[in-house]
Design an enzyme around this catalytic site. Structure first.
Site, mmCIF file in Angstrom:
data_model
loop_
_atom_site.group_PDB
_atom_site.id
_atom_site.type_symbol
_atom_site.label_atom_id
_atom_site.label_comp_id
_atom_site.label_asym_id
_atom_site.label_seq_id
_atom_site.Cartn_x
_atom_site.Cartn_y
_atom_site.Cartn_z
ATOM 1 N N HIS A 162 -47.283 -24.782 43.167
ATOM 2 C CA HIS A 162 -47.354 -23.500 43.473
ATOM 3 C C HIS A 162 -46.214 -22.808 42.441
ATOM 4 C CE1 HIS A 162 -51.001 -25.368 46.716
ATOM 5 N NE2 HIS A 162 -50.164 -26.380 46.260
ATOM 6 N N SER A 283 -33.268 -5.435 22.798
ATOM 7 C CA SER A 283 -33.530 -4.110 22.833
ATOM 8 C C SER A 283 -33.323 -3.300 22.314
ATOM 9 C CB SER A 283 -33.217 -4.074 24.365
ATOM 10 O OG SER A 283 -33.575 -3.045 24.908
ATOM 11 N N LYS A 289 -29.310 -7.544 25.862
ATOM 12 C CA LYS A 289 -30.748 -8.463 26.232
ATOM 13 C C LYS A 289 -31.043 -8.950 25.174
ATOM 14 C CE LYS A 289 -33.757 -8.047 28.840
ATOM 15 N NZ LYS A 289 -35.002 -6.863 29.270
#
Ligand code: ARG
Length: 371
Positions: A162, A283, A289
């Site tokens: 999960h 970016s 980034k």
């Protein structure tokens, strides 16, 4: 369409008018199936040898045709072949050129053969070769994963269920799960070989031929294991295409799941792995980034693979036997899935060679959540 010596379509004595212009433009498959030229020429040579062996054509005609076909092969390889889009497909292009080179005797190549069995024969030969190519690419990928696993036997990470920390595991154990996925992919592709090894040649348009052909001869020469059993099924069947496309899709799912996992682990929140500069992009507005674009690309391309499988399923649904024009699209779908899968597998291989594990972070995360 193949034209006769007056440059009329081969069926011009029956059909007096040229077909609709728009259909002539969109109904052909040359741009797609020219990729089958090698398979087409090999199968045609074997077919011609069989016709000679069975005394259906004489020695002189056989030699002429085989000479012409070999010459055509060279012309295509050397990019000197005069492709003509007015001729529907690669088969008609080659046949027309054979007429130019050896004259009327070229027509004997069509004895006891239709394009219906010709197309599937070429396609099956191509698919067998490409199945082998994919399994080789998977082997290369597996060997890279094994190297990563080997270096990380003692790297502790949290195992998840999960996406919540569940139990501590070794990162090698995790990577070896990918190996199992790719091993099953190899098996899935290889399972299709039984169907691909049945030789369609000789079933002609749908019900065989009254010529005394020898299908066992062509089977052996073309490396098939047996001739197909039912001629009507042979020209209608595209199960081997579905299986190939499904194998591509299942493999793409594995690639996509792994890509998603790596995207999560590479996120700033998780920070479990580091992607080196070769496999990130920047970016245009945020200079700080480093984005995992290649992984996102892999995840995204899975959609096209499913699309190709679904297109083929839909084409076949409700299609009566035997050959219909609908089936012509099978090749484009397969070529697209195959090309994409090879790119994706190679790219994933490069990604596996260009990331590092943040062992400290992994251990520290494994210590959270009462593990
Ligand atoms: N271009 C066609 C294809 O790839 C060739 C088969 C033609 N057969 C026919 N009966 N029209 O499917």
């Amino acid at each position: 369409m193949t034209k006769n010596k007056n440059n009329q379509p081969i069926w011009s004595s029956r059909i007096k008018k040229n077909s609709n212009n728009l259909f002539r433009k969109v109904g052909g498959s040359l741009d797609i199936d020219k990729r089958l030229f090698n398979e087409d020429i090999s199968a045609s040579i074997v077919h011609t040898e069989m016709l000679f062996k069975q005394k259906i054509i004489n020695f002189k005609i056989k030699n002429k045709i085989v000479w012409g076909l070999n010459r055509i092969k060279n012309e295509i390889i050397k990019k000197k072949f005069p492709f003509d889009k007015n001729l529907e497909d690669i088969h008609m292009n080659i046949e027309k050129r054979l007429f130019d080179l050896v004259g009327e005797d070229a027509g004997f190549i069509h004895t006891a053969r239709s394009r219906n069995d010709q197309v599937i024969t070429d396609f099956k030969i191509w698919l067998k070769k490409s199945t082998y190519e994919i399994t080789k690419t998977l082997d290369a990928l597996i060997s890279t994963v094994l190297k990563v696993a080997d270096k990380n036997i003692k790297t502790v990470m949290p195992g998840f269920t999960h996406l919540k920390n569940a139990q501590p595991i070794s990162f090698a154990h995790y990577m070896m799960a990918y190996v199992e996925m790719f091993k099953r992919d190899k098996k899935r592709f290889k399972n299709n070989l039984d169907a691909l090894n049945e030789n369609p040649l000789g079933v002609a348009a749908l019900s065989g031929t009254s010529f005394n052909i020898d299908r066992n001869f062509t089977t052996k020469k073309l490396n098939f294991s047996k001739p197909t059993d039912n001629s009507i099924d042979t020209v209608s069947d595209r199960d081997f295409v579905l299986d190939f496309l499904y194998a591509c899709s299942a493999c793409s799912i594995h690639i996509s799941r792994i890509a998603e996992e790596f995207i999560i682990w590479n996120s700033d929140a998780y920070n479990l792995i580091h992607l080196n500069d070769k496999i990130v992009t920047g970016s245009s507005i945020m200079p700080q980034k480093k984005n995992p674009d290649p992984l996102e690309y892999l995840r995204g391309k899975t959609g096209s693979s499913f699309g190709n499988l679904f297109s083929m399923l839909t084409i076949l649904k409700g299609l009566p036997l035997s050959y219909f024009k609908d089936l012509q699209d099978d090749k484009e779908l397969v070529f697209k899935s195959y090309d994409q899968l090879k790119i994706s597998l190679n790219l994933l291989n490069d990604i596996f060679k260009n990331f590092s594990v943040n062992k400290k972070e992994m251990l520290s995360l494994a210590n959270k959540g009462y593990l």
